[in-house]
Design a protein around this motif. Structure first.
Motif: not given
Length: 77
Positions: A19-27
Motif C-alpha cells: 500500500e505504501e508503494i502504491i501511494h508513493a507511485m500514485e503521487s
C-alpha cells in the motif's frame, strides 16, 4: 512458497508495504529509477501475498474435509 521480500514477515506487513508503494507511485513525484525499483518490489510483495493466501486457502480446505465452503456471515442489520 515465495519468500518474504525484505522485512515482510507476515501477510499484513507485506500488504502494508504494498500500500505504501502504491501511494508513493500514485503521487507522480517518483523518479523513473525509483519507480522501476518500487514496481519490482511491489510485484515481489504481490507474489508473497498470493502465496500466503493460497496457503490459507489450502489450510481451510483441509479443515473443511477438502471442500472449500462459502463463508456464511450473520446479517449485521
Amino acid at each position: 512458497m515465495a519468500r518474504a521480500p525484505k522485512s515482510a514477515a507476515t501477510f499484513e506487513t507485506a500488504l502494508a508495504q504494498l500500500e505504501e508503494i502504491i501511494h508513493a507511485m500514485e503521487s507522480g513525484d517518483m523518479p523513473l529509477e525509483s519507480a522501476l525499483s518500487s514496481y519490482k518490489q511491489g510485484t515481489e510483495l504481490i507474489k508473497f501475498c498470493q502465496a500466503k493466501l493460497a496457503d490459507a486457502e489450502q489450510q481451510l480446505k483441509i479443515l473443511e474435509n477438502e471442500e472449500l465452503k462459502p463463508l456464511d456471515l450473520p446479517d449485521a442489520g
